[in-house]
Design a protein around this motif. Sequence first.
Motif, PDB file in Angstrom:
ATOM      1  N   TYR A   1       0.871  -1.188   0.000  1.00 10.58           N
ATOM      2  CA  TYR A   1       0.000   0.000   0.000  1.00 10.58           C
ATOM      3  C   TYR A   1       0.903   1.232   0.000  1.00 10.58           C
ATOM      4  O   TYR A   1       1.255   1.789   1.029  1.00 10.58           O
ATOM      5  CB  TYR A   1      -0.949  -0.025   1.203  1.00 10.58           C
ATOM      6  CG  TYR A   1      -2.055   0.997   1.097  1.00 10.58           C
ATOM      7  CD1 TYR A   1      -3.057   0.880   0.141  1.00 10.58           C
ATOM      8  CD2 TYR A   1      -2.082   2.095   1.947  1.00 10.58           C
ATOM      9  CE1 TYR A   1      -4.058   1.821   0.029  1.00 10.58           C
ATOM     10  CE2 TYR A   1      -3.089   3.040   1.846  1.00 10.58           C
ATOM     11  CZ  TYR A   1      -4.071   2.895   0.880  1.00 10.58           C
ATOM     12  OH  TYR A   1      -5.065   3.841   0.781  1.00 10.58           O
TER      13      TYR A   1
ATOM     14  N   TYR B   1      -4.480  -3.307  -3.018  1.00 11.57           N
ATOM     15  CA  TYR B   1      -5.791  -3.570  -2.411  1.00 11.57           C
ATOM     16  C   TYR B   1      -6.038  -5.064  -2.186  1.00 11.57           C
ATOM     17  O   TYR B   1      -7.138  -5.455  -1.802  1.00 11.57           O
ATOM     18  CB  TYR B   1      -6.892  -2.938  -3.274  1.00 11.57           C
ATOM     19  CG  TYR B   1      -6.846  -1.423  -3.231  1.00 11.57           C
ATOM     20  CD1 TYR B   1      -7.646  -0.703  -2.332  1.00 11.57           C
ATOM     21  CD2 TYR B   1      -5.976  -0.700  -4.035  1.00 11.57           C
ATOM     22  CE1 TYR B   1      -7.592   0.676  -2.264  1.00 11.57           C
ATOM     23  CE2 TYR B   1      -5.906   0.688  -3.972  1.00 11.57           C
ATOM     24  CZ  TYR B   1      -6.717   1.369  -3.089  1.00 11.57           C
ATOM     25  OH  TYR B   1      -6.652   2.742  -3.005  1.00 11.57           O
TER      26      TYR B   1
ATOM     27  N   SER C   1     -12.182   3.540  -5.084  1.00 10.17           N
ATOM     28  CA  SER C   1     -11.036   4.452  -4.943  1.00 10.17           C
ATOM     29  C   SER C   1     -10.650   4.900  -6.341  1.00 10.17           C
ATOM     30  O   SER C   1      -9.934   4.189  -7.052  1.00 10.17           O
ATOM     31  CB  SER C   1      -9.849   3.750  -4.288  1.00 10.17           C
ATOM     32  OG  SER C   1     -10.163   3.381  -2.968  1.00 10.17           O
TER      33      SER C   1
END
Length: 329
Positions: A59, A210, A286
């Motif tokens: 991430y 993700y 997102s």
Amino acid sequence: MSFKEDEQIRLHDFEPGQSRFREEVLSGLLKSQKELPCKYFYDEKGSYLFERICSLEEYYIPRLESAIMEAHIGEMAALLGPNVLLIECGSGNSAKTRILLDHLRELAAYVPIDISREQLLRTTEELALDYYGLEVIPVCADYTCGFELPALKRPREREVVYFPGSTIGNFDPIAARHFLERIAGLCVPGSGLLIGVDLKKDPSVLHRAYNDSQGITAAFNLNLLERINRQLGYNFQLEWFKHYAFYNPKEGRVEMHLVSLREQAVHLDNVTIPFARGESIWTESSYKFNIDEFQQLAAAAGFKAEHTWTDEKQWFSIQYLVNTRKADV
Ligand code: AVJ
């Protein structure tokens, strides 16, 4: 929505209540494409899981955003100028904000806004200890709805809204424009928006971000059902729902879903919510942008792009935009 002001810590409290949570969950689950609002991820456990996501190698967002901040903080502080009222939407633990608090000159005050009250209060206490003399006025609110700016002790020259983390990507394009319009309306002309915007890139990088190998993102996603069970009395069986996240290139967004692994029904009071095998609850989008795409969106809301900073690979951007509209609140 009720307003309570706590004298000691001056918490301005617009926290959405239990009944609002219940309504939003139920109406989302009754849609043909079931959905749940991603703002409800952040209860105590969800905030903790999100912090763990932020320390994952996969991430990349917090790491790149902090590096960009650190590399350009001098330039940013000069652009923002002195006597700023710094307002942060979704302040969380205010970790990145400390870079700004350390470098902005003669800060008028800092107003962190967050939906998670416990974390907001904890962070405010920590900041009060570390930044003696700084006026910190926490506002507990869902910033996607309305909230008022508190009165300040010191005069200010302008407002700067700080919106890091690419949280703007959680809004669909129309909601993003409305949000930016509301921000513009909150500030006097000449005020600014310092915003972190995640950029379009190789989808396999997004996929990994993700779908981390330790399953923290999956736990974060599933915690939403756990919270709904605990706080609203639903009976979701967590082992029969699976985290599923993918990049949708046509829409330019990562979608997170929870997919039902079998035919099942979930009950609340007298309501039954049926799930077909393979049916999903859409829990988060997102959106990812190109720099000019985002600037066009911001321009439609009255913001003019002043400066954009990115990392070497152009994976993430921080943009400073200035409000060109007249204040209407
Ligand atoms: C904090 C909302 C920007 O969308 O990337 C992290 C939340 N979701 N992993 C994002 C999140 C899955 C994050 N935001």
